[in-house]
Design an enzyme around this catalytic site. Sequence first.
Site, PDB file in Angstrom:
ATOM      1  N   SER A 185     -30.421   0.663   2.107  1.00 18.81           N
ATOM      2  CA  SER A 185     -30.401   0.064   0.773  1.00 18.81           C
ATOM      3  C   SER A 185     -31.538  -0.930   0.623  1.00 18.81           C
ATOM      4  O   SER A 185     -31.615  -1.910   1.377  1.00 18.81           O
ATOM      5  CB  SER A 185     -29.070  -0.649   0.531  1.00 18.81           C
ATOM      6  OG  SER A 185     -29.142  -1.481  -0.611  1.00 18.81           O
ATOM      7  N   ASP A 197     -31.268   7.298  -8.005  1.00 21.85           N
ATOM      8  CA  ASP A 197     -31.049   6.885  -9.393  1.00 21.85           C
ATOM      9  C   ASP A 197     -31.318   8.010 -10.387  1.00 21.85           C
ATOM     10  O   ASP A 197     -30.798   7.993 -11.504  1.00 21.85           O
ATOM     11  CB  ASP A 197     -31.932   5.688  -9.746  1.00 21.85           C
ATOM     12  CG  ASP A 197     -31.432   4.391  -9.140  1.00 21.85           C
ATOM     13  OD1 ASP A 197     -30.227   4.315  -8.831  1.00 21.85           O
ATOM     14  OD2 ASP A 197     -32.238   3.462  -8.957  1.00 21.85           O
TER      15      ASP A 197
END
Length: 448
Positions: A185, A336
């Site tokens: 992340s 995303d």
Amino acid sequence: MTDEVGARPAYSSGTVGAASSLVGGLRLPADKSVAHRALLFNAMAEGECEVTVARPGEDVLSMAHVLQALGAVTSIEEGPVGVTRVRLRGGGTSKAAVLPGSGGETLDCGNAGTAMRLLIGALAGRPASATLIGDASLSSRPMERVAAPLRTVGARITTEDGHAPILVEGQRGLLATEHELTVASAQVIGSLTLAALSAKGTTNITVPGPTRDHTERMLAWLGAPVRREGYVTTVEGPAGFKARTIDVPGDISGAAAWLVAGALHPDAHIVIEEVGLNPSRTGIIDVLRDMGADIKVASDGPTEWCPEPVGTITVSGGQPLRAIDLAGDRVADVIDELPLIAMAMAAAEGVSTVSGARELRVKESDRIECVVEGLRAIGANAEEREDGWVVSRGSPQDAAVRTDGDHRIAMSFAVAALTGVAGTVEIDDPACAAVSYPTFWTDMEHLA
């Protein structure tokens, strides 16, 4: 397609149908991942600067207002054609490279998960307390993935069942250490990196796969001793750095909507200028090219005003698309953009799959559930899996689509309708697109 008054795009009502063509040029809102970091890092730096952000979304404005509450933002001025200039005065080395502010603030991050996670790390080494809050969506998102590793280096962070509100009681003298993360992340890396800037010694942060490198790239550009080698980020602390004026490039995640739309529509030619081309963000281009899309890229590289490569992307329609299977690192590269890619999968010849995308369950919505439900509603064949989906072409039909207030779901199904992958689509919350792309509906009008 315009409304009667002409001041508000008709598409913004949430009703979208097929366009006869998609042709034109665009300059996109500023990249919110870069904008968040440009604002926060300069607030932590020594000196004054100006950050220029074109048509900022609500998430970026949430970060600017938080920093204004802390005293680091001295002015926010909106100029012509939606360009916003944010002037900052950072805390600098006199504050051990942390934010100004008197302590005890309640800081509202709105819907901005990046802002909240980065602020936790930035505040962890600051000798004062602050409480981070957000809207209902942000308050449901997991924050222990940031808080837990920070506690191991001496940070005092209290969450509510692993979620916001989050109390950060900043401490001087955080420890340098070796972090071995189980989740790749960029937000967690960024938060730990900012905390490590106030720690004495070398901090190494290792992740199991590829992530965006906006944090390392920008901090190094500002003069901080931060570097990325492979999957390891190294920070030498304690360290300060200098504020620097920056012009944030256009958001490639916003460009993704038009890349997919251009690839799907038989009569499309879209030119997107001054868009960020960070190699860790261009996976959407590679995926669409592998599916058969006609996409050309001209890169200008980094400039004096920005550490990110910038350039022009051109997409032309009319090419048949083929199915694709996405897993592993390729999923991380486009996490995303996966809802948009699902619309391309629904138009492709053959059966496409996504696996290893469990992270989509804890975004602004459960994106796996929303994507599959929406695809079935518009007539595509879609099967939900725990960590992804299986999709193939069906028969386009009219539908009402539930977004759960998620900007990427709203934009994805608008693209499906615009390009004929769906019939006419009614989107339940079209305004949510403004979280990342405030002029999405206006730009759709311009192209259609």
